[in-house]
Design an enzyme around this catalytic site. Structure first.
Site: not given
Ligand code: ADP
Length: 415
Positions: A7, A99, A189, A250, A396
């Site tokens: 990743n 990823r 996601h 965010r 993940e």
């Protein structure tokens, strides 16, 4: 097979080495041989390494770029010192799974990386200018380190949400913006939402078609997904990961007119305001203290800090509104699933999110809720609660490793 899962972010690389194959997938006996994290790439990097069954070690070293990071990982994994079971040389790594953040409309599943696929990932750069270039660097670095013959697979954050119906993914904008530039909701996601949906049906012993849930991934980035019949039918992130829930830095949803208003008042460009929405807003912006939920909870508790409290309240209120709207959009659900650093660990946040949901038949069991932290998986509502809630730690990397095996062997993919 030994799968190296990578990743690659802008200044960090996370990795795992997972031993898996079709038999291990069906028996749920995949093994995590090693894992680690290289942060602050570009200078003196901070490195965390862990071999299965041994203590975590921390070290630092000069790591110039993504390629140097991948080289470091492979050298360490094959070393005497690492003692990774079954990995002695580069040839003991059988495939690499990456990823990749944005797959646009083209990539609806994970794929074996060819030159054409790489061009397709490059075509998505304009949709994810911060993420896809570093993902591509990771793919190129692995090619250089292992040689072009080693199979590599791309697993996209957006792929799981490609089942959204058009009325959910289109914005109410002039349609030609979609036709010309593919302006639409993509969602992110995806691998995390997909993993917890898969674990949920395993825990319940039900088939995919009966998976009707709302998943809340709450980490530094946060998103919600409505999953009906096993498919993602709506999600809170949009063209970019800025939309939706309140996140660490965010803003999530805002009135788009704010951008121009703030730009004029503060003498900033639209781009500078967008940076503000991405990096200085959310929990950090409201509290003025930190983007870290754990610290905010401590501030609120120990010092009764008003703005820390407000940040937590706005965060939970927004999440609750999304649950309500998805329950309406999908005609009801059987469960809400919490995951991500906050969702997996904070009983307080989960309780606040669920506070007004009794109306829908959600009855939190306080003791179960308190007990489910630190990776503990399971039900947190009372037996018989009409709407259930679960905590399911995300994984993940496991799905990336499994997708990699299936792509390499040409086996059918499971979403
Ligand atoms: P990322 O999205 O970068 O993978 P994580 O999923 O690790 O991030 O989530 C990070 C967030 O989880 C941080 O806000 C952190 O404070 C929060 N978190 C971790 N542990 C706890 C805890 N025990 N209580 C509350 N929040 C926590």
């Amino acid at each position: 097979m030994n799968i190296l899962v990578l990743n690659c972010g802008s200044s960090s690389v996370r990795f795992q080495i997972i031993s898996t194959d079709l038999e291990k997938i069906s028996g749920n006996t995949d093994r995590r041989l090693a894992r680690g994290h290289i942060e602050r790439i570009g200078g003196e990097a901070i490195i965390t390494l862990e071999t299965e069954g041994r203590a975590k070690q921390r070290t630092s070293a000069q790591v110039r770029d993504t390629r140097a990071a991948v080289e470091f990982i492979v050298r360490w994994a094959c070393s005497e010192e690492a003692q990774v079971d079954g990995v002695k040389t580069v040839a003991d790594v059988n495939a690499v799974g990456h990823r990749v953040v944005h797959g646009g409309e083209r990539f609806t599943h994970s794929v074996l990386i060819t030159d054409e696929v790489l061009r397709g990932i490059e075509d998505c750069i304009e949709l994810a200018p911060l993420h896809n270039p570093t993902n591509i660097k990771g793919i190129q670095a692995a090619r250089e380190v292992f040689g072009a013959g080693l199979p590599q697979v791309a697993v996209f954050d957006t792929a799981f949400h490609q089942t959204l119906p058009d009325y959910a993914y289109l914005y109410a904008l002039p349609y030609q913006l979609y036709r010309r530039y593919r302006v639409r909701r993509y969602g992110f996601h995806g691998t995390s939402h997909r993993y917890v949906a898969y674990r949920y049906r395993q825990l319940r012993g039900i088939p995919r078609e009966q998976t009707n849930i709302i998943t809340l991934h709450m980490g530094n980035g946060c998103s919600a997904a409505a999953i009906r019949g096993g498919d993602s039918v709506d999600t809170s992130m949009g063209l970019t990961p800025l939309e939706g829930l309140v996140m660490g830095t965010r803003s999530g949803d805002i009135d788009p007119a704010i951008i121009d208003f703030v730009a004029a008042k503060e003498g900033l460009s639209a781009q500078a305001v967008e940076t503000m929405l991405n990096k200085q807003s959310g929990l950090l912006g409201i509290s003025g203290l930190t983007n870290d939920m754990r610290e905010l909870l401590a501030e609120a508790e120990e010092n009764d800090d008003r703005r820390a409290r407000l940040a937590i309240e706005i965060f939970c209120y927004r999440a609750r509104k999304y649950i309500g709207s998805y329950l309406a959009a999908m005609g009801g659900a059987d469960a809400i699933v919490f995951t991500g650093g906050i969702g997996e660990n904070s009983a307080e946040v989960r309780a606040l999110v669920c506070k007004e949901l009794e109306w829908f038949g959600l009855e939190i069991d306080e003791e179960r809720n308190r007990e489910h932290t630190n990776g503990r998986e399971g039900l947190i509502t009372r037996d018989g609660s009409r709407l259930a809630a679960y905590v399911i730690p995300t994984d993940e990397e496991l799905l990336i490793a499994r997708d990699t095996v299936r792509c390499v062997l040409g086996a059918p993919q499971r979403y």
